[in-house]
Structure formats: structure tokens, C-alpha cells
Design a protein around this motif. Structure first.
Motif, PDB file in Angstrom:
ATOM      1  N   VAL A 187       0.821  -1.213   0.000  1.00  0.00           N
ATOM      2  CA  VAL A 187       0.000   0.000   0.000  1.00  0.00           C
ATOM      3  C   VAL A 187       0.858   1.267   0.000  1.00  0.00           C
ATOM      4  O   VAL A 187       0.738   2.100  -0.907  1.00  0.00           O
ATOM      5  CB  VAL A 187      -0.957   0.009   1.211  1.00  0.00           C
ATOM      6  CG1 VAL A 187      -1.754   1.318   1.250  1.00  0.00           C
ATOM      7  CG2 VAL A 187      -1.890  -1.193   1.168  1.00  0.00           C
ATOM      8  N   LEU A 230      -3.506   0.990  -6.632  1.00  0.00           N
ATOM      9  CA  LEU A 230      -3.314  -0.213  -5.831  1.00  0.00           C
ATOM     10  C   LEU A 230      -3.930  -1.434  -6.502  1.00  0.00           C
ATOM     11  O   LEU A 230      -4.955  -1.336  -7.175  1.00  0.00           O
ATOM     12  CB  LEU A 230      -3.937  -0.038  -4.438  1.00  0.00           C
ATOM     13  CG  LEU A 230      -3.382   1.076  -3.549  1.00  0.00           C
ATOM     14  CD1 LEU A 230      -4.084   1.057  -2.194  1.00  0.00           C
ATOM     15  CD2 LEU A 230      -1.868   0.947  -3.375  1.00  0.00           C
ATOM     16  N   GLU A 254     -12.164   2.232  -4.501  1.00  0.00           N
ATOM     17  CA  GLU A 254     -11.616   2.017  -5.833  1.00  0.00           C
ATOM     18  C   GLU A 254     -10.253   2.679  -5.904  1.00  0.00           C
ATOM     19  O   GLU A 254      -9.981   3.638  -5.182  1.00  0.00           O
ATOM     20  CB  GLU A 254     -12.536   2.604  -6.913  1.00  0.00           C
ATOM     21  CG  GLU A 254     -12.827   4.088  -6.734  1.00  0.00           C
ATOM     22  CD  GLU A 254     -13.815   4.607  -7.753  1.00  0.00           C
ATOM     23  OE1 GLU A 254     -14.233   3.812  -8.616  1.00  0.00           O
ATOM     24  OE2 GLU A 254     -14.155   5.806  -7.689  1.00  0.00           O
ATOM     25  N   SER A 255      -9.381   2.175  -6.788  1.00  0.00           N
ATOM     26  CA  SER A 255      -8.038   2.737  -6.876  1.00  0.00           C
ATOM     27  C   SER A 255      -7.429   2.453  -8.239  1.00  0.00           C
ATOM     28  O   SER A 255      -7.574   1.354  -8.775  1.00  0.00           O
ATOM     29  CB  SER A 255      -7.139   2.149  -5.783  1.00  0.00           C
ATOM     30  OG  SER A 255      -5.819   2.638  -5.898  1.00  0.00           O
ATOM     31  N   GLU A 270      -5.817  -5.196  -6.428  1.00  0.00           N
ATOM     32  CA  GLU A 270      -6.967  -5.683  -5.665  1.00  0.00           C
ATOM     33  C   GLU A 270      -6.525  -6.273  -4.335  1.00  0.00           C
ATOM     34  O   GLU A 270      -7.192  -6.108  -3.312  1.00  0.00           O
ATOM     35  CB  GLU A 270      -7.741  -6.728  -6.492  1.00  0.00           C
ATOM     36  CG  GLU A 270      -8.586  -6.137  -7.597  1.00  0.00           C
ATOM     37  CD  GLU A 270      -9.660  -5.212  -7.056  1.00  0.00           C
ATOM     38  OE1 GLU A 270     -10.349  -5.596  -6.095  1.00  0.00           O
ATOM     39  OE2 GLU A 270      -9.796  -4.090  -7.575  1.00  0.00           O
ATOM     40  N   LEU A 275      -5.856  -3.120   2.754  1.00  0.00           N
ATOM     41  CA  LEU A 275      -6.174  -1.830   3.367  1.00  0.00           C
ATOM     42  C   LEU A 275      -7.570  -1.847   3.967  1.00  0.00           C
ATOM     43  O   LEU A 275      -7.785  -1.335   5.076  1.00  0.00           O
ATOM     44  CB  LEU A 275      -6.049  -0.724   2.312  1.00  0.00           C
ATOM     45  CG  LEU A 275      -6.145   0.723   2.802  1.00  0.00           C
ATOM     46  CD1 LEU A 275      -5.106   1.015   3.875  1.00  0.00           C
ATOM     47  CD2 LEU A 275      -5.991   1.689   1.631  1.00  0.00           C
ATOM     48  N   ALA A 276      -8.509  -2.463   3.252  1.00  0.00           N
ATOM     49  CA  ALA A 276      -9.878  -2.551   3.765  1.00  0.00           C
ATOM     50  C   ALA A 276      -9.920  -3.358   5.059  1.00  0.00           C
ATOM     51  O   ALA A 276     -10.635  -3.007   6.005  1.00  0.00           O
ATOM     52  CB  ALA A 276     -10.791  -3.184   2.718  1.00  0.00           C
ATOM     53  N   ARG A 291      -5.819  -3.400  -1.999  1.00  0.00           N
ATOM     54  CA  ARG A 291      -7.057  -2.760  -1.548  1.00  0.00           C
ATOM     55  C   ARG A 291      -7.739  -3.596  -0.486  1.00  0.00           C
ATOM     56  O   ARG A 291      -8.288  -3.074   0.492  1.00  0.00           O
ATOM     57  CB  ARG A 291      -8.001  -2.537  -2.734  1.00  0.00           C
ATOM     58  CG  ARG A 291      -7.582  -1.378  -3.649  1.00  0.00           C
ATOM     59  CD  ARG A 291      -8.590  -1.170  -4.755  1.00  0.00           C
ATOM     60  NE  ARG A 291      -9.926  -0.994  -4.228  1.00  0.00           N
ATOM     61  CZ  ARG A 291     -10.965  -1.775  -4.525  1.00  0.00           C
ATOM     62  NH1 ARG A 291     -10.818  -2.799  -5.341  1.00  0.00           N
ATOM     63  NH2 ARG A 291     -12.145  -1.541  -4.006  1.00  0.00           N
ATOM     64  N   ARG A 292      -7.728  -4.914  -0.676  1.00  0.00           N
ATOM     65  CA  ARG A 292      -8.347  -5.797   0.330  1.00  0.00           C
ATOM     66  C   ARG A 292      -7.590  -5.716   1.645  1.00  0.00           C
ATOM     67  O   ARG A 292      -8.191  -5.730   2.726  1.00  0.00           O
ATOM     68  CB  ARG A 292      -8.383  -7.241  -0.178  1.00  0.00           C
ATOM     69  CG  ARG A 292      -9.442  -7.491  -1.244  1.00  0.00           C
ATOM     70  CD  ARG A 292      -9.714  -8.975  -1.394  1.00  0.00           C
ATOM     71  NE  ARG A 292      -8.520  -9.702  -1.820  1.00  0.00           N
ATOM     72  CZ  ARG A 292      -8.176  -9.900  -3.084  1.00  0.00           C
ATOM     73  NH1 ARG A 292      -8.940  -9.426  -4.059  1.00  0.00           N
ATOM     74  NH2 ARG A 292      -7.087 -10.583  -3.391  1.00  0.00           N
ATOM     75  N   HIS A 342      -8.599   4.983  -1.486  1.00  0.00           N
ATOM     76  CA  HIS A 342      -8.207   3.831  -2.297  1.00  0.00           C
ATOM     77  C   HIS A 342      -8.917   2.545  -1.889  1.00  0.00           C
ATOM     78  O   HIS A 342      -8.707   1.512  -2.529  1.00  0.00           O
ATOM     79  CB  HIS A 342      -6.687   3.638  -2.215  1.00  0.00           C
ATOM     80  CG  HIS A 342      -5.921   4.720  -2.900  1.00  0.00           C
ATOM     81  ND1 HIS A 342      -5.688   4.727  -4.260  1.00  0.00           N
ATOM     82  CD2 HIS A 342      -5.347   5.857  -2.422  1.00  0.00           C
ATOM     83  CE1 HIS A 342      -4.999   5.801  -4.591  1.00  0.00           C
ATOM     84  NE2 HIS A 342      -4.781   6.511  -3.492  1.00  0.00           N
ATOM     85  N   VAL A 343      -9.730   2.603  -0.844  1.00  0.00           N
ATOM     86  CA  VAL A 343     -10.459   1.390  -0.453  1.00  0.00           C
ATOM     87  C   VAL A 343     -11.629   1.113  -1.397  1.00  0.00           C
ATOM     88  O   VAL A 343     -11.749   0.003  -1.931  1.00  0.00           O
ATOM     89  CB  VAL A 343     -10.936   1.488   1.016  1.00  0.00           C
ATOM     90  CG1 VAL A 343     -11.802   0.277   1.373  1.00  0.00           C
ATOM     91  CG2 VAL A 343      -9.737   1.580   1.954  1.00  0.00           C
TER      92      VAL A 343
END
Length: 497
Positions: free
Chosen positions: A203, A247, A243-244, A249, A255-256, A252-253, A240-241
Motif C-alpha cells: 500500500v 493499488l 476504488e483505486s 486488488e 487496506l480494507a 485494496r483488500r 483507495h479502499v
């Protein structure tokens, strides 16, 4: 020769040292390593060419030669004050003795471990130690200078080779943001070492700004104060969670998950440490803060985005505009103290309303061409009031409706002074005196819900001061909207009305 053991299963609990451990493991891997080899490679990464040249005397040829100067990378050079060293020779030029290097200076550091074994102040290992000088560990400097940040270390910090090298590697793991000579901020994330390594690799590294003298931290907005820039950083990460374009997928997962935005089991809580100060010949540290409520802050961010979808095609950018607007002036001359205080309240889930009121009355209303708050601001505030401050929705709607009526009527009757009297009310008696004046001078009716003062000086269960502040915000914003040119961007939303 000293050896160090690197492992993701051996955190120290210190945000700076653990950041450095992640950097070391990223570069060298887990396992045993020669301390001197690690130190040499770290120094290579922390030194850069300056674009300037110097002269040394080559004894083998008897000639002067140019060399390209190097220095510690900015802003590391504000902390590491060890200069390049090389042998010197005295040469007579024009009858004067002058000293010259006999080779290009070498920038180097030394661990200087003692022979005796003692417990490391950071990890507790019983091993040979070294002094944590400023070049090794930036936020522990001269004993006593910042004793309030590290009480109990006024004798000077003693570190093992692993923690000392991790302290040096920490320079490569921070995010930083500079604002010329006014401010310099550092950001360090801390959690479980396994999760922090993934956070850095997947990230933070892809999002870092490269080749910019202003810093590596991606921020939605920034300023010279402590809280506004961390909020700007978090907003930039939060975006960026959903959509980005930067980053993967997988990132993003991750970070989420770290922010509690996925259904996966939550990991260790992620904490953001922010350090702020002024750059100069050295770094003048002014404050250090810990922000640990990132997961509930992200949930609040998601809810704000959902509300702003009703009025903006890009709700994230609209939210950024809403939170960034609390400044006066332009660019480097902007005063952002209101924004910093509002940011502090949001980061700490406290009450931002007094600072919004102050901004409206002391900045916006006194501009040459007064403007209301930008569209969406009251939507954001209304949701915060309900979710964080716990104000009952129907009462808030009553306040909003009456505030709009009060502000519009004050504008019609040219009675801005009445709104300042409302803002300046210091007790419930003053507050009701202003409302009584408004009834007669503006020919409006005060809602009954505002007239019932309860025990503890509360109105409808809300402290009277908060009721007064919110009413003043609604009223002044309505007044300024009537004063401003009616453009598409200044039209109120249904929720704001």
C-alpha cells in the motif's frame, strides 16, 4: 564482528524501531546478518549526490581533482550530522597554508558497541550496547531536551546492534511532508510486524510520491499544524479502499481489512504516529501524537461519502473540499488554524462545532465578498452531530429549519449584529434574550423545543452551548448564502435547508 537476528516475530513495541525492522527485513530478509554489512548498505541508501563539486589533492599525481559532493538525503540530513571524512594535507598556495582532502570524503557511521553486556533500553536483550546518538535515532536526542516524550531516558538511550540499526533504517520507512520552512511532518504506521510489512510493501510504497521536494506522503491537504496534515493523509489513503488506480486488488483488500472495512477477521489495530516541527539547520520537534481510532474514522468516512453522493459525482473530492475549506488566505500565506482544530476534533471524535462557528464569524463573514460554507458542509456536520455527538435527529432538524429562517430574516432586515449577539451569548439568559429580540425585530417565531431549559442547562438533552453554537452556524450560513451571488455551486442542498 557483531551479528543481528531479524524476525517478524520479534517486535519491540516501539513505533520507530519496529518501522526500521520492517525496512531491514524487506531489504535483507529474516535471519542472521553481519551488523557492519547492514550498516554499510543502509548508509549507501541514505546518502545521495548533491549536484555540487569539491576539490581534493591527488598525492599520486600531484594534481587537484574535482569530486561530486554527497550528503544525507533530505530530510534525514536534519538529524544525521556526521560529515564526510578523509585524510587532509597542508599545501602552500600563494604563500598561505591551506588544507585539502587527499581523496573524496566518505560518509560513514560506526556502531561502537561496548564490550560489556547490558539490557537494551528498547528490546531488553542482554548484549553489548551503543549510545543512541542523534544520527541513529532522531526522536531521542540530547538527554533532557525531549524528556517529556521519552521519560526515564535522560541518562541517554542505550541500544543493542539490532535496535540501533533499525533506528537508522527507520529513516527509510517514514512518510514525510514538508511545507517550505514552515513545517515538516513525519508519519509512521505501527501494528503487528507481519501486517506492517504488508502495509508498507503493498500500500504505502505504491502510493508514495516520488521525486518531489515536498515529501513522499500522499495527502489530500496539508498545513503547518499537527492535526490537519494527518487528516489529509488518512483521507488520501481512505480513497483507495472503494476504488483505486494505484493499488492492486490484493492491496485494496489488505487496506480494507486493516481499516475494518471488510468482513474478514480484523487484524491488530493500526496506529498512526505523527511528528511535526520546523526544519532548519536541524529539526525542531514541536509535537508527537498517536492516532489509534482509524477503523471508526474510516467508517465515518464511508458514511460521509454516501451522504455526499446525493450532491456530487465525486463524493470523496467533495468531502476533501468540505474539510479543506477552513482556511483564510491563499497558498503559503493561508491561515489554517481553524482547519487544524476541526481536524483534531474529528480525529479524536470530539466536538468541532465551536471552530466551525469561529471560522464562519471571524473569517467568512468578514471577507470582502463573504461566502457561505461550500455545498455538503452541513450534510457532513449534520451526520457527525448525529452519529458522534448523539444529537436526536428531529431536534437537529428543528434547529436547522429555525436557523435557516433566522439567517434569512436577519439578511432581509440587515440585522447581522443580531447573529453576532447570538454567537456571543455566554449563558442561557443571554441566549434567550437574543431569541426574544429576534422574535420582535425579525418577526419570526422561536420553536417551542428551544424554549424548554432542562436541568444541567440542557435543551432537549443537549448542552445549551452546543445548541447555541449549532444555531449560530445554521443562521450565519443562511445569511451569507443570501449575500453571495447565487451560482450553481452556492445553492444549498435539500439536507442543508
Amino acid at each position: 564482528m557483531a551479528r543481528i537476528t531479524l524476525s517478524l516475530d520479534r517486535p519491540t513495541g516501539n513505533f520507530w524501531i519496529d518501522t526500521g525492522l520492517v525496512v531491514l527485513i524487506q531489504q535483507f530478509g529474516e535471519g542472521e546478518h553481519e551488523a557492519e554489512e547492514v550498516l554499510r548498505k543502509l548508509v549507501d541508501r541514505l546518502v545521495q549526490k548533491t549536484g555540487k563539486s569539491g576539490v581534493y589533492f591527488d598525492q599520486a599525481t600531484g594534481q587537484f581533482r574535482e569530486y561530486e559532493k554527497v550528503n544525507w538525503v533530505y530530510p534525514t540530513n536534519l538529524f544525521i550530522k556526521v560529515s564526510g571524512v578523509a585524510p587532509k594535507i597542508e599545501i602552500q598556495i600563494n604563500g598561505k597554508e591551506e588544507k585539502f582532502f587527499t581523496q573524496p570524503p566518505v560518509f560513514d557511521l560506526s556502531l561502537k558497541l561496548r564490550k560489556s553486556k547490558n539490557p537494551c533500553d528498547i528490546c531488553g536483550d542482554m548484549v553489548p550496547l551503543t549510545d543512541a546518538k542523534m544520527w541513529m535515532y532522531p526522536f531521542v536526542v540530547e538527554p533532557g531536551k525531549f524528556g517529556t516524550f521519552y521519560p526515564g531516558t535522560k541518562r541517554g538511550l542505550k541500544l543493542c546492534a539490532r535496535c540501533a540499526l533499525a533506528g537508522l533504517a527507520g529513516y527509510l520507512g517514514w512518510l514525510w511532508k514538508a511545507q517550505g520552512r514552515n513545517a515538516l511532518h513525519f508519519f509512521i504506521f505501527h501494528a503487528d510486524l507481519h501486517e506492517m510489512k504488508r502495509l508498507h510493501e503493498e500500500v504505502l510504497r505504491p502510493l508514495q510520491k516520488e521525486g518531489s521536494g515536498g515529501g513522499t506522503a500522499p495527502v489530500a491537504f496539508f498545513g503547518p499544524y499537527l492535526h490537519e496534515t494527518p487528516l489529509g493523509l488518512l483521507l488520501a489513503l481512505f480513497a483507495h479502499v472503494p476504488e483505486s488506480d494505484r493499488l492492486s486488488e490484493t492491496a485494496r483488500r489488505l487496506l480494507a481489512t486493516l481499516l475494518g472495512a471488510s468482513a474478514e477477521a480484523p487484524p491488530s489495530a493500526v496506529t498512526l504516529y505523527a511528528v511535526t516541527g520546523k526544519p532548519g539547520q536541524a529539526f525542531n520537534m514541536q509535537a508527537l501524537r498517536e492516532f489509534s481510532r482509524l477503523q471508526p474514522l474510516y467508517r465515518l468516512y464511508e458514511q460521509w461519502r454516501q451522504r455526499l453522493q446525493r450532491i456530487a459525482s465525486d463524493p470523496h473530492q467533495q468531502l476533501v473540499r468540505v474539510l479543506a475549506q477552513f482556511q483564510q488566505g491563499q497558498d503559503n500565506n493561508a491561515e489554517t488554524l481553524w482547519r487544524d482544530r476541526i481536524a483534531r476534533a474529528i480525529l479524536e471524535f470530539d466536538d468541532p462545532l465551536p471552530f466551525v462557528e469561529q471560522f464562519l464569524f471571524e473569517a467568512r463573514a468578514r471577507e470582502e465578498h463573504p461566502r457561505p460554507l461550500i455545498p455538503g458542509t452541513l450534510d457532513v456536520l449534520n451526520h457527525y452531530i448525529q452519529e458522534v455527538l448523539g444529537m436526536e435527529e428531529q431536534f437537529r432538524r428543528t434547529l436547522a429549519g429555525f436557523g435557516h429562517t433566522l439567517g434569512a430574516a436577519a439578511h432581509e432586515h440587515n440585522e447581522m449584529g443580531l447573529l453576532y449577539s447570538l454567537r456571543n451569548a455566554r449563558n442561557p439568559e443571554d441566549f434567550y434574550r437574543v431569541l426574544n429580540d429576534a422574535q420582535f425585530r425579525l418577526e419570526i417565531t422561536v420553536p417551542e423545543a428551544l424554549l424548554q431549559l432542562e436541568r444541567g442547562e440542557r435543551i432537549a438533552g443537549v448542552p445549551w452551548g452546543r445548541v447555541k453554537t449549532l444555531l449560530a452556524i445554521y443562521a450565519m450560513n443562511a445569511y451569507l448564502r443570501r449575500s453571495a451571488p447565487q451560482t450553481e455551486t452556492s445553492q444549498p442542498t435539500e439536507q442543508e435547508e
